[in-house]
Design a protein around this motif. Sequence first.
Motif, PDB file in Angstrom:
ATOM      1  N   VAL A 152     -36.014   4.127  57.467  1.00  0.00           N
ATOM      2  CA  VAL A 152     -35.817   3.780  58.876  1.00  0.00           C
ATOM      3  C   VAL A 152     -36.673   2.579  59.259  1.00  0.00           C
ATOM      4  O   VAL A 152     -36.251   1.711  60.030  1.00  0.00           O
ATOM      5  N   PHE A 175     -29.538   4.515  71.191  1.00  0.00           N
ATOM      6  CA  PHE A 175     -29.296   5.950  71.330  1.00  0.00           C
ATOM      7  C   PHE A 175     -28.015   6.240  72.103  1.00  0.00           C
ATOM      8  O   PHE A 175     -27.244   7.125  71.722  1.00  0.00           O
ATOM      9  N   GLY A 179     -27.802   7.301  67.333  1.00  0.00           N
ATOM     10  CA  GLY A 179     -28.338   7.094  65.995  1.00  0.00           C
ATOM     11  C   GLY A 179     -27.352   7.389  64.886  1.00  0.00           C
ATOM     12  O   GLY A 179     -27.700   7.251  63.701  1.00  0.00           O
ATOM     13  N   ARG A 226     -27.000   9.700  61.275  1.00  0.00           N
ATOM     14  CA  ARG A 226     -28.351   9.151  61.472  1.00  0.00           C
ATOM     15  C   ARG A 226     -28.568   7.839  60.722  1.00  0.00           C
ATOM     16  O   ARG A 226     -29.704   7.483  60.391  1.00  0.00           O
ATOM     17  N   THR A 267     -27.913   4.795  61.895  1.00  0.00           N
ATOM     18  CA  THR A 267     -28.269   3.677  62.775  1.00  0.00           C
ATOM     19  C   THR A 267     -29.538   3.974  63.570  1.00  0.00           C
ATOM     20  O   THR A 267     -29.783   3.337  64.599  1.00  0.00           O
ATOM     21  N   GLU A 268     -30.319   4.926  63.109  1.00  0.00           N
ATOM     22  CA  GLU A 268     -31.576   5.232  63.793  1.00  0.00           C
ATOM     23  C   GLU A 268     -32.600   4.140  63.498  1.00  0.00           C
ATOM     24  O   GLU A 268     -32.811   3.766  62.345  1.00  0.00           O
ATOM     25  N   THR A 269     -33.226   3.630  64.539  1.00  0.00           N
ATOM     26  CA  THR A 269     -34.415   2.794  64.397  1.00  0.00           C
ATOM     27  C   THR A 269     -35.635   3.670  64.681  1.00  0.00           C
ATOM     28  O   THR A 269     -35.503   4.838  65.045  1.00  0.00           O
ATOM     29  N   VAL A 322     -35.761   5.660  68.026  1.00  0.00           N
ATOM     30  CA  VAL A 322     -34.765   6.736  68.045  1.00  0.00           C
ATOM     31  C   VAL A 322     -35.144   7.825  67.054  1.00  0.00           C
ATOM     32  O   VAL A 322     -34.990   9.028  67.330  1.00  0.00           O
ATOM     33  N   TYR A 323     -35.658   7.444  65.905  1.00  0.00           N
ATOM     34  CA  TYR A 323     -36.084   8.404  64.883  1.00  0.00           C
ATOM     35  C   TYR A 323     -37.191   9.305  65.418  1.00  0.00           C
ATOM     36  O   TYR A 323     -37.178  10.531  65.201  1.00  0.00           O
TER      37      TYR A 323
END
Length: 325
Positions: A96, A264, A269, A273, A275-277, A280-281
């Motif tokens: 991530v 979000f 995300g 999951r 596309t979670e940065t 957001v993670y």
Amino acid sequence: MSAQTEEAAARPASRTGKGGAPPAPGTPKRAGRTVPYLLILPAAVFTVLLLGWIMVKNGLLSFQNLNRRQLIRRTTEWIGFDNYADSLGSEEFWRVTLRSVVFTAVNVTLVMVVGCLIGLLLARLGKRTRLLLSLGLVLAWAMPVVAATTVFQWLFAQRFGVVNYMLDRLGWHSMADYNWTSGQFSTFFVITVLLVWQSVPFVAINLYAATTTIPKELYEAAALDGAGVWKRFTSVTFPFLKPFFYATTFLEVIWIFKAFTQVFVINEGGPDRLTETLPVYAFVEGMNNQHFGMGAAISILTIAILLALTAYYLRLVLKQEEDEL
């Protein structure tokens, strides 16, 4: 009356203190130096109270094992640096992190390039056209983040989205019912378009304002030497506006790296999951999975990574400025 007595009588009264004694040397200078600090003191105190207390609470939470069980029992379990060790030892965390750095680099590059082109365009337009374009930029920049994200969700909707409709009318019939949030890269494409659209006005308007400070004589001299548009930019505009480019790039790195709402709201995300940065993670781990201590630790690590990136960037900028002197 002697000459010395006449000279003393002719001295201005403002140069003498109480009882004729001269004022203490350096007193006005000390007062002038403290005035700026006194003016910013209320804002500094308010910032420390508002943000500092939150950071302290978040830091304390990162050293705790706080899940649903602890919330129900109202117990506090201190586990030291276990949350940090688990995060730093997790392959998902570093995946991530790399995704966030690449995402930030791509978006900042696009924002600076497009924003600079529009800013230079503003400098060359007439008054009415410049006013209309500036008004559009200000409206785009002033739109609330959630409202803008909701509009982009509608634009890229699978069934009734404007983008799919236009692509279908232009001949790409396979895009008529395309789901933009079904894949990692397509979801990131929508998020990138949204972030660039929101960030470009800030860069463009500030660049146009900065170009008004450049003396026109420099452009006239470059034109007499036969310099084209690109040559005038590299020899006149860019060197004169280097501080602007450094400061704006620094601000955009912070803005993009910490972007949470856009990432979000578009797909939370997802998918899977992918596309979670980091922001957001941290939220998903803390709130959705109810690992509140872990989420707090990830947020602290996110701040540390952002500080490291900005420190490295500032170091490069300062080193380049020293080389130019």
